[in-house]
Design an enzyme around this catalytic site. Structure first.
Site, short mmCIF file in Angstrom:
data_model
loop_
_atom_site.label_atom_id
_atom_site.label_comp_id
_atom_site.label_asym_id
_atom_site.label_seq_id
_atom_site.Cartn_x
_atom_site.Cartn_y
_atom_site.Cartn_z
N ASP A 237 0.85 -1.20 0.00
CA ASP A 237 0.00 0.00 0.00
C ASP A 237 0.88 1.25 0.00
OD1 ASP A 237 -2.41 1.41 -0.01
OD2 ASP A 237 -2.48 1.54 2.18
N ASP A 254 3.05 2.35 8.17
CA ASP A 254 1.89 1.49 7.92
C ASP A 254 2.28 0.21 7.19
OD1 ASP A 254 0.28 3.34 9.18
OD2 ASP A 254 -0.34 4.32 7.33
#
Length: 322
Positions: A237, A254
């Site tokens: 991502d 993340d």
């Protein structure tokens, strides 16, 4: 915004993608079931604190038990207010303790102290919500990961596995020489890690700054992508929204969804990362081709002996016959 974007030095052994990660019940689960007097007092004190009165969806009893265990073990000395709040997780500032798995002495997570952690260093406490997390999306990233074969098909098991997965991914990325928040401890659905920047002056996302030296920034990003790949991981991502800048460093964040290179959807995730990165830096005035970036990321590591190196084999999604 002008930055140096200094690269980290990788360690010799960044990690093993086949490592087993224990996702069974933890001491926090046992504390929550036992409901001992000290924990009950801790729960009442936290829930009466002003900054947590609107956080009932985050701090259920089992999550409070996890925080309680982290405090008992010396990872957290004092809890602060929220730094960011999302649908699946909230991040809180806290003061770190001195016990347990200490960050690298002298590192940012250690507060720069020569003896490891310091009592007044700030840490980030990331709490994943079990009830509101995107169960199906998390499941897609976990299925096919050899570290989580046979995980139970329920929301609690998936969220707890996801939290441990992010902790393990951060550890491996750090060892591979990728600048990520340094992981400190994990307990159930609660992750303690380095707080990049400060709560009052948070680090800015790449999407929020004026990048004055995009060529250098791009070189750092693509090198970090390659180091991740050689350590057996794909971010999954990666974009300008999952990279931040602080004190001349570009930090990748993340990593909960990061998958191993042998994940069945690894090729698709890698292509998406390359497309996102290429699109962002093209907007910054650099001619970046996503296929060239993918070739750079998946290039086999040179063999010190001089013999041809097979590396990790064909890039995910490639036809070995081509």
């Amino acid at each position: 915004m002008s930055e140096e974007f200094v690269l980290l030095e990788p360690e010799d052994q960044p990690g093993d993608e086949w490592e087993e990660l224990d996702v069974s019940d933890t001491e926090a689960d046992r504390i929550a079931r036992r409901q001992d007097r000290e924990f009950d007092e801790f729960r009442k004190r936290i829930k009466d604190t002003e900054q947590f009165k609107l956080q009932e969806s985050v701090f259920d009893d089992a999550t409070l038990a996890a925080v309680y265990k982290l405090v008992q073990d010396g990872y957290v000395d004092a809890f602060g207010g929220p730094v960011s709040t999302g649908k699946e997780a909230s991040v809180f500032e806290a003061l770190g303790g001195k016990a347990g798995e200490r960050p690298e002495p002298g590192s940012a997570a250690a507060g720069g102290g020569p003896d490891g952690t310091t009592p007044d260093r700030e840490v980030a406490v990331k709490v994943y919500r079990i009830n509101s997390s995107n169960f199906r999306q998390m499941r897609d990233y976990l299925e096919g990961d050899p570290r989580f074969e046979g995980i139970a098909n329920d929301k609690k098991a998936v969220v707890l596995a996801w939290t441990k997965k992010e902790f393990a991914n951060l550890k491996r990325a750090r060892k591979a020489g990728v600048r990520v928040p340094e992981p400190i401890a994990v307990q159930r659905n609660v992750l303690v890690m380095e707080l990049v920047g400060h709560a009052e002056e948070r680090a800015r996302r790449l999407s929020e700054v004026d990048v004055e030296n995009p060529e250098t920034a791009y070189e750092v990003v693509r090198e970090y992508m390659r180091r991740l790949y050689r350590a057996g991981l794909i971010h999954g991502d990666l974009s300008e929204y999952n990279m931040i800048i602080h004190d001349g460093e570009l930090v990748v964040i993340d990593l909960g969804q990061a998958v191993t290179v042998h994940h069945p959807n690894a090729g698709e995730f890698l292509d998406r990362d390359c497309e996102n990165v290429a699109t962002f830096f093209t907007r910054q005035g650099i001619d970046v081709d996503p296929d060239d970036l993918r070739a750079y990321v998946t290039e086999p590591e040179p063999d010190p002996s001089g013999e041809p190196d097979e590396g990790l084999g064909p890039a995910p999604g490639d036809d070995p016959s081509e």
